[in-house]
Design a protein around this motif. Structure first.
Motif, PDB file in Angstrom:
ATOM      1  N   ALA A  24      37.681  34.604  35.524  1.00 33.77           N
ATOM      2  CA  ALA A  24      37.281  33.815  36.503  1.00 33.77           C
ATOM      3  C   ALA A  24      36.961  32.572  36.569  1.00 33.77           C
ATOM      4  O   ALA A  24      38.268  31.180  37.246  1.00 33.77           O
ATOM      5  N   LEU A  25      36.319  31.666  35.721  1.00 30.08           N
ATOM      6  CA  LEU A  25      36.287  29.869  35.811  1.00 30.08           C
ATOM      7  C   LEU A  25      37.239  29.491  34.876  1.00 30.08           C
ATOM      8  O   LEU A  25      37.685  28.667  34.798  1.00 30.08           O
ATOM      9  N   LYS A  26      37.633  30.517  33.557  1.00 24.89           N
ATOM     10  CA  LYS A  26      38.298  30.023  33.485  1.00 24.89           C
ATOM     11  C   LYS A  26      40.309  30.192  33.537  1.00 24.89           C
ATOM     12  O   LYS A  26      40.984  29.070  33.688  1.00 24.89           O
ATOM     13  N   ALA A  27      40.292  31.179  34.817  1.00 23.46           N
ATOM     14  CA  ALA A  27      41.201  31.074  36.029  1.00 23.46           C
ATOM     15  C   ALA A  27      41.093  29.912  36.817  1.00 23.46           C
ATOM     16  O   ALA A  27      42.203  28.513  37.304  1.00 23.46           O
ATOM     17  N   PHE A  28      40.027  29.616  37.325  1.00 25.11           N
ATOM     18  CA  PHE A  28      40.142  27.734  38.117  1.00 25.11           C
ATOM     19  C   PHE A  28      40.050  26.973  37.249  1.00 25.11           C
ATOM     20  O   PHE A  28      41.290  25.788  37.708  1.00 25.11           O
ATOM     21  N   GLU A  29      39.925  26.830  35.663  1.00 26.39           N
ATOM     22  CA  GLU A  29      39.740  25.944  35.046  1.00 26.39           C
ATOM     23  C   GLU A  29      41.627  25.449  34.722  1.00 26.39           C
ATOM     24  O   GLU A  29      41.610  24.691  34.874  1.00 26.39           O
ATOM     25  N   GLU A  30      42.142  26.526  34.667  1.00 28.50           N
ATOM     26  CA  GLU A  30      43.737  26.286  34.215  1.00 28.50           C
ATOM     27  C   GLU A  30      44.286  25.978  35.611  1.00 28.50           C
ATOM     28  O   GLU A  30      45.589  25.184  35.796  1.00 28.50           O
ATOM     29  N   ASN A  31      43.983  26.420  37.495  1.00 28.35           N
ATOM     30  CA  ASN A  31      44.040  25.497  38.316  1.00 28.35           C
ATOM     31  C   ASN A  31      43.720  24.503  38.768  1.00 28.35           C
ATOM     32  O   ASN A  31      44.159  24.361  40.125  1.00 28.35           O
ATOM     33  N   LYS A  32      43.416  24.063  38.460  1.00 32.08           N
ATOM     34  CA  LYS A  32      42.218  23.080  38.398  1.00 32.08           C
ATOM     35  C   LYS A  32      41.592  22.561  39.339  1.00 32.08           C
ATOM     36  O   LYS A  32      41.148  21.912  40.344  1.00 32.08           O
ATOM     37  N   ILE A  33      41.187  23.804  39.705  1.00 30.12           N
ATOM     38  CA  ILE A  33      39.866  24.242  41.094  1.00 30.12           C
ATOM     39  C   ILE A  33      38.480  23.833  40.185  1.00 30.12           C
ATOM     40  O   ILE A  33      38.065  24.778  39.455  1.00 30.12           O
ATOM     41  N   ASP A  34      38.613  22.727  40.789  1.00 28.75           N
ATOM     42  CA  ASP A  34      36.557  22.800  40.425  1.00 28.75           C
ATOM     43  C   ASP A  34      35.631  22.770  42.021  1.00 28.75           C
ATOM     44  O   ASP A  34      36.032  22.532  43.273  1.00 28.75           O
ATOM     45  N   LYS A 323      35.095  25.016  60.049  1.00 27.43           N
ATOM     46  CA  LYS A 323      36.040  25.501  59.254  1.00 27.43           C
ATOM     47  C   LYS A 323      35.029  25.978  58.479  1.00 27.43           C
ATOM     48  O   LYS A 323      36.425  25.544  57.383  1.00 27.43           O
ATOM     49  N   ILE A 324      34.715  26.202  57.380  1.00 28.31           N
ATOM     50  CA  ILE A 324      34.162  26.409  56.060  1.00 28.31           C
ATOM     51  C   ILE A 324      34.623  28.088  56.094  1.00 28.31           C
ATOM     52  O   ILE A 324      35.028  29.266  56.906  1.00 28.31           O
ATOM     53  N   LYS A 325      35.692  28.576  54.964  1.00 28.95           N
ATOM     54  CA  LYS A 325      36.677  29.046  54.843  1.00 28.95           C
ATOM     55  C   LYS A 325      35.538  29.880  53.303  1.00 28.95           C
ATOM     56  O   LYS A 325      34.565  29.355  52.166  1.00 28.95           O
ATOM     57  N   LEU A 326      35.655  31.453  53.313  1.00 28.65           N
ATOM     58  CA  LEU A 326      34.463  32.456  52.246  1.00 28.65           C
ATOM     59  C   LEU A 326      36.216  33.120  51.862  1.00 28.65           C
ATOM     60  O   LEU A 326      37.054  33.676  52.766  1.00 28.65           O
ATOM     61  N   ILE A 327      36.247  33.118  50.865  1.00 28.10           N
ATOM     62  CA  ILE A 327      37.030  32.935  49.992  1.00 28.10           C
ATOM     63  C   ILE A 327      36.984  34.065  48.749  1.00 28.10           C
ATOM     64  O   ILE A 327      36.071  33.793  47.644  1.00 28.10           O
ATOM     65  N   GLN A 328      36.808  35.661  48.892  1.00 26.34           N
ATOM     66  CA  GLN A 328      36.774  36.875  47.886  1.00 26.34           C
ATOM     67  C   GLN A 328      37.510  36.449  46.656  1.00 26.34           C
ATOM     68  O   GLN A 328      39.189  37.151  46.669  1.00 26.34           O
ATOM     69  N   MET A 329      37.399  36.461  45.673  1.00 22.99           N
ATOM     70  CA  MET A 329      38.083  37.414  44.525  1.00 22.99           C
ATOM     71  C   MET A 329      38.475  38.546  44.614  1.00 22.99           C
ATOM     72  O   MET A 329      37.555  39.690  44.607  1.00 22.99           O
ATOM     73  N   GLU A 330      40.013  39.031  44.335  1.00 26.64           N
ATOM     74  CA  GLU A 330      40.094  39.854  44.451  1.00 26.64           C
ATOM     75  C   GLU A 330      40.578  41.348  42.900  1.00 26.64           C
ATOM     76  O   GLU A 330      41.206  40.534  42.242  1.00 26.64           O
ATOM     77  N   MET A 331      39.761  41.702  42.742  1.00 38.06           N
ATOM     78  CA  MET A 331      39.627  41.889  41.135  1.00 38.06           C
ATOM     79  C   MET A 331      39.759  43.281  41.024  1.00 38.06           C
ATOM     80  O   MET A 331      39.384  44.738  42.190  1.00 38.06           O
ATOM     81  N   GLN A 332      40.196  43.892  40.255  1.00 39.49           N
ATOM     82  CA  GLN A 332      40.329  45.450  39.583  1.00 39.49           C
ATOM     83  C   GLN A 332      39.341  45.644  38.858  1.00 39.49           C
ATOM     84  O   GLN A 332      39.590  46.155  37.450  1.00 39.49           O
ATOM     85  N   TYR A 333      38.676  46.514  39.319  1.00 40.23           N
ATOM     86  CA  TYR A 333      37.237  46.692  38.657  1.00 40.23           C
ATOM     87  C   TYR A 333      37.161  48.003  38.337  1.00 40.23           C
ATOM     88  O   TYR A 333      36.464  48.725  36.487  1.00 40.23           O
ATOM     89  N   ILE A 360      43.960  32.941  44.005  1.00 41.86           N
ATOM     90  CA  ILE A 360      44.813  31.685  43.903  1.00 41.86           C
ATOM     91  C   ILE A 360      46.208  31.498  44.913  1.00 41.86           C
ATOM     92  O   ILE A 360      46.160  30.221  44.777  1.00 41.86           O
ATOM     93  N   ASN A 361      46.823  32.309  43.782  1.00 37.38           N
ATOM     94  CA  ASN A 361      47.861  32.388  44.018  1.00 37.38           C
ATOM     95  C   ASN A 361      48.301  32.946  45.445  1.00 37.38           C
ATOM     96  O   ASN A 361      49.376  32.192  46.277  1.00 37.38           O
ATOM     97  N   LYS A 362      47.656  33.192  45.734  1.00 35.20           N
ATOM     98  CA  LYS A 362      47.731  33.398  47.424  1.00 35.20           C
ATOM     99  C   LYS A 362      46.750  32.526  48.782  1.00 35.20           C
ATOM    100  O   LYS A 362      47.648  32.196  49.758  1.00 35.20           O
ATOM    101  N   TYR A 363      45.876  31.512  47.914  1.00 31.09           N
ATOM    102  CA  TYR A 363      45.115  31.354  48.844  1.00 31.09           C
ATOM    103  C   TYR A 363      46.504  29.724  49.340  1.00 31.09           C
ATOM    104  O   TYR A 363      46.777  29.338  49.443  1.00 31.09           O
ATOM    105  N   LYS A 364      46.609  29.174  47.581  1.00 31.09           N
ATOM    106  CA  LYS A 364      47.990  28.414  47.269  1.00 31.09           C
ATOM    107  C   LYS A 364      48.940  29.039  48.795  1.00 31.09           C
ATOM    108  O   LYS A 364      49.863  27.477  49.221  1.00 31.09           O
ATOM    109  N   LYS A 365      49.682  29.825  48.533  1.00 29.86           N
ATOM    110  CA  LYS A 365      50.082  29.998  49.495  1.00 29.86           C
ATOM    111  C   LYS A 365      49.884  30.067  50.830  1.00 29.86           C
ATOM    112  O   LYS A 365      50.895  29.459  51.758  1.00 29.86           O
ATOM    113  N   LYS A 366      48.809  30.093  51.396  1.00 29.83           N
ATOM    114  CA  LYS A 366      48.146  30.089  52.789  1.00 29.83           C
ATOM    115  C   LYS A 366      47.712  28.998  53.023  1.00 29.83           C
ATOM    116  O   LYS A 366      47.973  28.235  54.104  1.00 29.83           O
TER     117      LYS A 366
END
Length: 366
Positions: A24-34, A323-333, A360-366
């Protein structure tokens, strides 16, 4: 220019599924989400503390991967026929020997070994009421073993030696300080929280990488206190206190509440939950059963934490016009399990990376 969003991330507990948080942290880094704030529990504390103790020019994901691969998880060929994480659950053989000797020289060890009246009653009942059927037969065998002085002695030595876990805790000086730079962790502009449960005071304690704060300082002892798995490891004491700790994940697996209590100016809270009780499968052997026995409560607590926090956040937003948003990661466990081997670490990293990218892609679309 748009105002920079103030973000927090919650890294949940879930020991052998830690790879999901690395991915997850790798994906955040690549998308520059800090993230400005990291709220962690159990293995999430190891991920959050190590990640934020590294210098900016360090390849943080590579360092995380190497640490967990070399110091925590076991090569598959070794794990296959020795499915015990001897790296995490390190037995302190010398201290265990001292405790065993102390038990052997304790008068109370022998006080109740021989129970002649109970043995007489057992023999009398056995003669007058012989077992009928296999269930009753095995019941009587168990009853007899419970009265056998030698069996009682062996059980006494196995279960009543003065230790609260199978393994002793790793020495902070020889291990944790070698890999986590706590001085740099306290200098970073990122705030890191972790939790541990005080078994003596019956309360959840919060630790933070800030000096002279109302919460206790994060250090090697706090990290180990927040990772003290009941039954597997000895309960940690801090600063010589009489109070003993276990991992905070048994009470609060995701550690979300501190974010709203302390940071009401947040814009977003991202949650990386690394376990899911819906994906638990029946154990095939004793080691799988033991692992599921530890992890299944975390699976359910994590979901409950998030549901309860969702309602609390909704009420807070309505009351304070936020308007604090709660964003959950969608994992295939489904492809991960609770084994401490390299292949499970790799699968976790892959699942965490792919699931976070999708979120992240869903988040960006919204």
């Amino acid at each position: 220019m748009a105002k920079k969003k103030k973000r927090a991330i919650a890294l949940s507990g879930g020991g052998p599924v830690a790879g999901i948080e690395i991915g997850a942290l790798k994906a955040f880094e690549e998308n520059k989400i800090d993230f400005d704030i990291y709220s962690c529990a159990c293995v999430g504390s190891w991920v959050g503390c190590l990640y934020n103790s590294l210098a900016k020019d360090n390849d943080k994901i590579k360092t995380l991967d190497k640490f967990f691969r070399d110091q925590i998880f076991i090569p598959d060929d070794i794990y296959e026929s020795f499915p015990i994480d001897y790296k995490v659950f390190r037995i302190d053989y010398l201290n265990d020997y001292y405790k065993l000797v102390e038990k052997l020289f304790d008068f109370n060890t022998y006080k109740y070994l021989f129970l002649p009246q109970r043995i007489y009653e057992f023999g009398w009942n056995l003669m007058n009421n012989p077992p009928k059927g296999m269930d009753e037969y095995f019941y009587r065998i168990g009853e007899g073993m419970a009265l056998n002085p030698l069996a009682r002695f062996m059980v006494e030595l196995q279960y009543k030696v003065k230790k609260s876990g199978i393994a002793g805790l790793i020495s902070s000086n020889s291990f944790i300080d070698k890999y986590i730079d706590f001085k740099h962790l306290f200098k970073t502009d990122k705030i890191v929280y972790l939790n541990a449960y005080d078994l003596s005071k019956k309360e959840l304690k919060i630790f933070i990488n800030r000096y002279k704060h109302k919460f206790n300082d994060i250090d090697a002892d706090a990290l180990m206190a927040g990772s003290s798995v009941l039954h597997y490891t000895e309960n940690k004491t801090i600063d010589g206190e009489k109070y003993k700790y276990c991992e905070g994940a048994v009470i609060d697996t995701v550690n979300l509440d501190v974010l709203l209590d302390e940071h009401q100016d947040l814009d977003e809270i991202w949650v990386v939950k690394i376990t899911d009780y819906n994906e638990v499968t029946p154990p095939k052997n004793l080691i799988e059963s033991a692992l599921i026995g530890v992890m299944l409560p975390f699976d359910t607590i994590a979901d409950d934490d998030i549901k309860l926090f969702t309602y609390r956040l909704k009420e807070f937003n309505q009351k304070n016009k936020k308007k604090i948003k709660l964003i959950q990661m969608e994992m295939q466990y489904k492809k991960v399990n609770y084994n401490w081997n390299h292949s499970n670490l790799d699968e976790g990293i892959k699942i965490g990376y792919e699931g976070t990218l999708k979120s992240i892609n869903k988040y960006k679309k919204k």
